[in-house]
Write a protein that holds these residues in place. Structure first.
Motif, PDB file in Angstrom:
ATOM      1  N   UNK A  13     -57.466  52.238  24.682  1.00 52.99           N
ATOM      2  CA  UNK A  13     -57.180  51.507  25.775  1.00 52.99           C
ATOM      3  C   UNK A  13     -56.637  50.042  25.112  1.00 52.99           C
ATOM      4  N   UNK A  14     -57.489  49.919  24.807  1.00 59.92           N
ATOM      5  CA  UNK A  14     -56.672  48.087  24.401  1.00 59.92           C
ATOM      6  C   UNK A  14     -55.507  48.362  23.188  1.00 59.92           C
ATOM      7  N   UNK A  15     -55.920  49.071  22.840  1.00 58.16           N
ATOM      8  CA  UNK A  15     -54.592  49.116  21.262  1.00 58.16           C
ATOM      9  C   UNK A  15     -53.401  50.158  22.115  1.00 58.16           C
ATOM     10  N   UNK A  16     -53.276  50.577  23.077  1.00 57.23           N
ATOM     11  CA  UNK A  16     -52.222  50.931  23.748  1.00 57.23           C
ATOM     12  C   UNK A  16     -51.828  49.879  24.522  1.00 57.23           C
ATOM     13  N   UNK A  17     -52.912  49.551  25.527  1.00 57.74           N
ATOM     14  CA  UNK A  17     -52.228  48.092  25.789  1.00 57.74           C
ATOM     15  C   UNK A  17     -51.721  47.565  25.415  1.00 57.74           C
ATOM     16  N   UNK A  18     -52.134  47.159  24.152  1.00 56.72           N
ATOM     17  CA  UNK A  18     -51.505  45.757  23.385  1.00 56.72           C
ATOM     18  C   UNK A  18     -50.069  46.571  23.167  1.00 56.72           C
ATOM     19  N   UNK A  19     -49.839  48.147  22.538  1.00 52.53           N
ATOM     20  CA  UNK A  19     -48.258  48.156  21.616  1.00 52.53           C
ATOM     21  C   UNK A  19     -47.651  47.982  22.793  1.00 52.53           C
ATOM     22  N   UNK A  20     -47.927  48.481  24.489  1.00 49.97           N
ATOM     23  CA  UNK A  20     -46.937  48.443  25.563  1.00 49.97           C
ATOM     24  C   UNK A  20     -47.064  47.239  26.224  1.00 49.97           C
ATOM     25  N   UNK A  21     -48.033  46.520  26.567  1.00 51.32           N
ATOM     26  CA  UNK A  21     -47.729  45.146  26.666  1.00 51.32           C
ATOM     27  C   UNK A  21     -47.364  43.672  25.481  1.00 51.32           C
ATOM     28  N   UNK A  22     -47.856  43.875  24.707  1.00 48.27           N
ATOM     29  CA  UNK A  22     -47.645  42.714  23.846  1.00 48.27           C
ATOM     30  C   UNK A  22     -46.653  42.566  22.838  1.00 48.27           C
ATOM     31  N   UNK A  23     -46.633  44.168  22.066  1.00 52.32           N
ATOM     32  CA  UNK A  23     -45.140  44.487  21.057  1.00 52.32           C
ATOM     33  C   UNK A  23     -43.840  45.220  22.371  1.00 52.32           C
ATOM     34  N   UNK A  24     -44.344  45.610  22.855  1.00 46.28           N
ATOM     35  CA  UNK A  24     -43.488  46.315  23.893  1.00 46.28           C
ATOM     36  C   UNK A  24     -43.016  46.966  22.905  1.00 46.28           C
ATOM     37  N   UNK A  25     -42.950  47.975  22.448  1.00 45.67           N
ATOM     38  CA  UNK A  25     -43.347  49.414  22.193  1.00 45.67           C
ATOM     39  C   UNK A  25     -42.768  50.379  22.536  1.00 45.67           C
ATOM     40  N   UNK A  26     -42.505  51.045  22.671  1.00 47.49           N
ATOM     41  CA  UNK A  26     -42.248  52.618  23.433  1.00 47.49           C
ATOM     42  C   UNK A  26     -42.847  53.467  23.420  1.00 47.49           C
ATOM     43  N   UNK A  27     -44.294  53.647  23.763  1.00 44.43           N
ATOM     44  CA  UNK A  27     -44.997  54.875  22.374  1.00 44.43           C
ATOM     45  C   UNK A  27     -44.321  56.517  23.321  1.00 44.43           C
ATOM     46  N   UNK A  28     -45.199  57.191  22.618  1.00 41.93           N
ATOM     47  CA  UNK A  28     -45.613  57.903  22.911  1.00 41.93           C
ATOM     48  C   UNK A  28     -46.700  58.985  21.744  1.00 41.93           C
ATOM     49  N   UNK A  29     -47.306  60.093  22.408  1.00 38.83           N
ATOM     50  CA  UNK A  29     -48.264  61.369  22.356  1.00 38.83           C
ATOM     51  C   UNK A  29     -47.774  62.784  22.581  1.00 38.83           C
ATOM     52  N   UNK A  30     -48.262  63.270  21.408  1.00 42.01           N
ATOM     53  CA  UNK A  30     -47.862  64.333  21.058  1.00 42.01           C
ATOM     54  C   UNK A  30     -45.823  64.687  20.783  1.00 42.01           C
ATOM     55  N   UNK A  31     -44.872  63.314  21.166  1.00 48.78           N
ATOM     56  CA  UNK A  31     -43.455  63.507  21.254  1.00 48.78           C
ATOM     57  C   UNK A  31     -43.887  62.951  22.646  1.00 48.78           C
ATOM     58  N   UNK A  32     -44.530  63.021  23.820  1.00 49.05           N
ATOM     59  CA  UNK A  32     -43.947  62.690  25.414  1.00 49.05           C
ATOM     60  C   UNK A  32     -43.978  61.167  25.168  1.00 49.05           C
ATOM     61  N   UNK A  33     -43.245  60.436  26.326  1.00 53.31           N
ATOM     62  CA  UNK A  33     -43.524  59.579  25.551  1.00 53.31           C
ATOM     63  C   UNK A  33     -43.948  59.761  27.222  1.00 53.31           C
ATOM     64  N   UNK A  34     -44.808  57.892  27.506  1.00 46.98           N
ATOM     65  CA  UNK A  34     -45.925  57.168  27.545  1.00 46.98           C
ATOM     66  C   UNK A  34     -45.309  56.361  28.071  1.00 46.98           C
ATOM     67  N   UNK A  35     -45.925  56.469  30.039  1.00 45.10           N
ATOM     68  CA  UNK A  35     -45.980  54.660  29.983  1.00 45.10           C
ATOM     69  C   UNK A  35     -47.021  54.175  30.638  1.00 45.10           C
ATOM     70  N   UNK A  36     -46.660  52.573  30.407  1.00 50.51           N
ATOM     71  CA  UNK A  36     -48.032  51.507  30.813  1.00 50.51           C
ATOM     72  C   UNK A  36     -48.542  52.520  32.169  1.00 50.51           C
ATOM     73  N   UNK A  37     -47.602  53.217  33.404  1.00 46.13           N
ATOM     74  CA  UNK A  37     -48.584  53.780  34.690  1.00 46.13           C
ATOM     75  C   UNK A  37     -48.919  55.130  33.805  1.00 46.13           C
ATOM     76  N   UNK A  38     -49.250  55.376  33.314  1.00 38.29           N
ATOM     77  CA  UNK A  38     -49.335  56.524  32.559  1.00 38.29           C
ATOM     78  C   UNK A  38     -50.266  56.616  31.105  1.00 38.29           C
ATOM     79  N   UNK A  39     -50.949  55.631  30.670  1.00 36.37           N
ATOM     80  CA  UNK A  39     -51.855  55.121  29.551  1.00 36.37           C
ATOM     81  C   UNK A  39     -53.155  56.153  29.693  1.00 36.37           C
ATOM     82  N   UNK A  40     -53.417  55.883  31.490  1.00 35.08           N
ATOM     83  CA  UNK A  40     -54.913  56.516  31.169  1.00 35.08           C
ATOM     84  C   UNK A  40     -54.881  57.282  31.704  1.00 35.08           C
TER      85      UNK A  40
END
Length: 168
Positions: A13-40
């Motif tokens: 979780x800390x890694x994924x939060x760092x990507x979204x909050x610190x780096x502002x990288x738009x993440x995907x999980x298995x090709x599906x976009x993951x928003x900050x609200x959807x991390x958990x």
């Protein structure tokens, strides 16, 4: 920000939060976009999924075999005689590959390595088999580091890692 700084590889979780909050990288999980609200929910849904980011205008990723990349990392650490002393080039170890993160649209100066850019994806930790060797954030505080121009790697690739040690 993150529960603890810097994020540790085992704290997904800390890694994924760092990507979204610190780096502002738009993440995907298995090709599906993951928003900050959807991390958990995404972390609960998939413990072995592939987390990725599109290079887009964020960075170029210089991919080389792990052994060759190790020589570059060692050269950077030992390179006291090199003009770019103190330069930090984020490096991801992913299976048998090392991936260096440099400024977007600068990777074309590298020959002998694969360069990912634009609409290509890079898998990130916590994806199984990958870990940050040199993370893209400050170890002291939650802030991104400035990515270097890929030209810096040209110098490190052209000077053997043992050259500086041999001169000592």
């Amino acid at each position: 920000m993150t529960p603890a700084w810097p994020p540790r590889s085992i704290d997904h979780k800390a890694l994924v939060v760092a990507y979204t909050n610190v780096l502002s990288w738009p993440l995907h999980l298995g090709g599906v976009p993951v928003t900050e609200a959807g991390i958990d929910a995404a972390l609960d849904r998939s413990t072995h999924g592939v987390w990725s980011v599109l290079c887009e205008d964020l960075f170029d990723a210089v991919v080389m075999p792990a052994d060759a990349g190790r020589k570059v990392v060692l050269a950077m650490q030992r390179g006291k005689d090199h003009q770019d002393v103190g330069a930090v080039v984020p490096c991801l170890l992913a299976g048998s590959w090392r991936i260096f993160f440099v400024q977007a649209r600068t990777g074309s100066v590298i020959s002998g390595a694969r360069v990912l850019s634009a609409m290509q994806r890079v898998a990130l930790p916590p994806t199984e088999g990958s870990r940050w060797e040199v993370p893209p954030w400050s170890r002291a505080e939650p802030r991104r580091i400035e990515l270097p121009n890929a030209q810096i790697l040209v110098g490190w690739l052209s000077s053997p890692p043992d050259a500086a040690a041999a001169r000592r």
